[in-house]
Design a protein around this motif. Structure first.
Motif, PDB file in Angstrom:
ATOM      1  N   GLY A 154     -18.820   9.078  -7.295  1.00 42.75           N
ATOM      2  CA  GLY A 154     -19.674   9.625  -7.556  1.00 42.75           C
ATOM      3  C   GLY A 154     -19.840  10.184  -8.638  1.00 42.75           C
ATOM      4  O   GLY A 154     -20.661  11.095  -9.084  1.00 42.75           O
ATOM      5  N   ASP A 155     -18.489  10.606 -10.154  1.00 39.23           N
ATOM      6  CA  ASP A 155     -18.812  10.719 -11.574  1.00 39.23           C
ATOM      7  C   ASP A 155     -20.294   9.977 -11.850  1.00 39.23           C
ATOM      8  O   ASP A 155     -20.892   8.792 -11.723  1.00 39.23           O
ATOM      9  N   TYR A 156     -20.877  10.410 -13.382  1.00 42.93           N
ATOM     10  CA  TYR A 156     -21.406  10.308 -13.779  1.00 42.93           C
ATOM     11  C   TYR A 156     -20.242   9.892 -15.429  1.00 42.93           C
ATOM     12  O   TYR A 156     -19.929  10.591 -15.448  1.00 42.93           O
ATOM     13  N   ALA A 167     -19.153  -3.536 -17.159  1.00 46.89           N
ATOM     14  CA  ALA A 167     -18.658  -2.837 -16.988  1.00 46.89           C
ATOM     15  C   ALA A 167     -18.690  -1.626 -16.157  1.00 46.89           C
ATOM     16  O   ALA A 167     -17.857  -1.105 -15.191  1.00 46.89           O
ATOM     17  N   GLN A 168     -19.883  -1.840 -15.237  1.00 45.75           N
ATOM     18  CA  GLN A 168     -21.010  -1.108 -15.341  1.00 45.75           C
ATOM     19  C   GLN A 168     -20.676  -1.280 -13.086  1.00 45.75           C
ATOM     20  O   GLN A 168     -20.649  -0.791 -11.986  1.00 45.75           O
ATOM     21  N   PRO A 173     -19.797   0.486  -7.352  1.00 48.55           N
ATOM     22  CA  PRO A 173     -18.513   0.417  -6.020  1.00 48.55           C
ATOM     23  C   PRO A 173     -18.607   1.670  -5.629  1.00 48.55           C
ATOM     24  O   PRO A 173     -18.405   2.201  -4.773  1.00 48.55           O
ATOM     25  N   MET A 174     -17.682   2.398  -6.505  1.00 49.84           N
ATOM     26  CA  MET A 174     -16.898   3.958  -6.718  1.00 49.84           C
ATOM     27  C   MET A 174     -18.296   5.188  -6.125  1.00 49.84           C
ATOM     28  O   MET A 174     -17.979   5.932  -6.334  1.00 49.84           O
ATOM     29  N   GLU A 472     -28.214   4.240 -12.480  1.00 45.21           N
ATOM     30  CA  GLU A 472     -28.790   5.408 -12.342  1.00 45.21           C
ATOM     31  C   GLU A 472     -28.664   5.537 -10.603  1.00 45.21           C
ATOM     32  O   GLU A 472     -29.431   6.545 -10.583  1.00 45.21           O
ATOM     33  N   GLY A 473     -28.191   5.124  -9.947  1.00 42.24           N
ATOM     34  CA  GLY A 473     -28.670   4.943  -8.104  1.00 42.24           C
ATOM     35  C   GLY A 473     -30.158   4.264  -8.166  1.00 42.24           C
ATOM     36  O   GLY A 473     -30.442   4.294  -8.839  1.00 42.24           O
TER      37      GLY A 473
END
Length: 520
Positions: A154-156, A167-168, A173-174, A472-473
């Motif tokens: 859930g981190d940014y 990279a993203q 998935p985390m 960004e979700g």
């Protein structure tokens, strides 16, 4: 700081509070402890489950590599070879018995680690004294381990506004999300990074502020931008102020190119000596890092071949120890073949020889960059943008001086790397205006997909810029500035021949002309 004698440099500060719960929970693999005792003189080991090296089906390895001063210019014959011989056993060189055996997570080739430590001190000149070198299996593997070192679910993560998709794809998935930082032709904008950090609690109430910045500072993928040293200084200062760790993913560092010049004004550059080469490179974030808050990802993928699957971390001792613990129970030691071959190759070349190879490699990519910029100038009308960081503006051929001309795209002539980034101006494109009038959703995305398929039908393949949009979700930040009437494509000048590149640019130009109804 980087020019100080090692004895005068500070040690890394304690940044252990950045370690995530997973990393804190890792323990040394007890089986790896056995390896360090097995090599003690006189030790008889009845412990480790190591296959006997006489049963490896390889007696020796003999390969031939190019000499470091080989001519790498496209179409030129490469001159000179270096013979690489790796025996089954040897006390003084790399050998098959060690290369194909289980090995420590630090790497099975002390010679390679020693070479890289000297190279790092000589070229990167870290500003603190106790940095560590740790071998990994390429930067994708390295970035995976960094995420699992520092990031909680859930981190940014602070990322450039256009960022490398693989990279993203690793952290999405985390439940992690990207916090995009605006860019210009010189990379991420310091003022936007400051804005995001200063306003974090207001814009993201109850959400922990990012503590990791992922950045590709040289020949950025996909934009091709390269950060100036002054900008790196300002970014580093902000990261100290806000206690941010910097992941410096820098595969194109040695592909820093001379400024593009049109053919008529292009001068043949004389061969540079070693000091001139090093002086021409924008210093790494490591050169500024007096606290140990930079984790640098180095790779041989762009210099000696991606199939080697070999690279290395440069980082502080606390992070190196935790990364080692993760390596022991995931990838273990990287490919022994690759370590042995590269250790012998680099030993044969020497430090100066490797720098000569890198210089020649850079010069070859400069030629390819010039090809692409020359061909764009032949096929489009180009003029300098009034905004220097936007580079040049492109119009259809023969339309550059017309009152009704339409700007098709802009691009910055790359100063490093392998990529050229087109920023398309869709205002005035008939199909885009039709879609916008219909007020449908995601107008730019619809147009981009259709235009991409038109290019594919014309047998020219570009990479859509949408691939590089930070995740960004499902509900992006309301503060994100949507670019209306703009879309992007990435071109690479790394692979195709001059004639193939010319044909591809011709096909691309024809597709632009058809889409904008500019065909005579």
């Amino acid at each position: 700081m980087g020019s100080l004698h090692p004895a005068e440099k500070p040690k890394a500060i304690d940044l252990s509070h950045h370690l995530n719960n997973l990393s804190r929970s890792r323990h040394p693999s007890p089986l790896k402890d056995i390896l360090k005792y097995m090599v003690q003189p006189g030790m008889i080991s009845l412990a480790g489950g190591l296959p006997h090296p006489s049963l490896f089906p390889f007696e020796s390895l003999h390969t031939r590599a190019y000499a470091p001063d080989s001519n790498l210019a496209p179409g030129e014959t490469k001159h000179g070879v270096v013979d690489i011989h790796i025996p089954q056993t040897s006390a003084s060189t790399s050998n098959i018995a060690i290369a194909l055996q289980y090995g420590p997570g630090t790497g099975c080739s002390p010679n390679l680690v020693s070479f890289l430590r000297e190279f790092t001190a000589r070229v990167m000149q870290p500003a603190y004294a106790d940095y560590e070198i740790l071998i990994h299996s390429g930067n994708t593997d390295g970035w995976n381990k960094i995420v699992n070192l520092l990031c909680e679910f859930g981190d940014y993560i602070l990322v450039e506004a256009h960022t490398y998709p693989s990279a993203q794809a690793l952290w999405a998935p985390m439940g992690c999300k990207g916090a995009p930082i605006a860019m210009d032709g010189d990379g991420l904008l310091v003022e936007d990074l400051r804005r995001v950090l200063a306003n974090w609690e207001t814009d993201h109430p109850g959400v922990r502020r990012p503590k990791l910045l992922y950045v590709v500072p040289v020949g950025q993928n996909p934009t091709g931008s390269t950060m100036t040293f002054e900008r790196k200084q300002a970014v580093y200062a902000l990261c100290v102020e806000y206690d941010i760790i910097i992941c410096e993913d820098d595969p194109y560092y040695f592909l820093q190119l001379p400024a593009y010049a049109p053919p008529a004004s292009r001068k043949q550059e004389s061969q540079q000596d070693e000091q001139a080469l090093l002086a021409s490179l924008v210093p790494s974030f490591l050169n500024l890092d007096y606290q140990g808050r930079v984790i640098r990802l180095e790779t041989f993928s762009k210099t000696l071949g991606p199939g080697n699957r070999l690279g290395y971390f440069v980082c502080n001792p606390i992070f190196a120890e935790r990364l080692l613990r993760a390596t022991e129970v995931t990838t273990q030691t990287p490919s022994g073949w690759s370590q042995a071959i590269l250790a012998e190759l680099l030993s044969a070349w020497g430090q100066s020889g490797y720098l000569t190879w890198l210089r020649n490699l850079r010069d070859s990519y400069a030629i390819r960059r010039d090809w692409m910029c020359d061909l764009l100038a032949e096929r489009f009308d180009l003029e300098n943008s009034p905004v220097p960081t936007e580079g040049v503006l492109a119009f259809a051929k023969g339309h550059g001086s017309r009152a009704d001309r339409k700007q098709l795209f802009s691009f910055v002539q790359p100063k490093a790397g392998m990529f050229l980034w087109l920023k398309l101006n869709l205002i005035g494109n008939p199909e885009y205006e039709r879609l916008r009038a219909a007020a449908g959703p995601n107008v730019e995305a619809q147009w981009n997909e259709a235009f991409w398929m038109q290019m594919i039908e014309a047998k020219v393949l570009l990479t859509p810029g949408s691939y590089y949009t930070p995740w960004e979700g499902r509900d992006p930040s309301p503060n994100r500035r949507k670019e209306e009437g703009v879309t992007y494509f990435r071109l690479t000048f790394a692979f195709e021949s001059h004639e193939e590149m010319r044909l591809g640019i011709d096909r691309m130009a024809r597709t632009f002309e058809l889409s904008w109804n500019l065909v005579a």
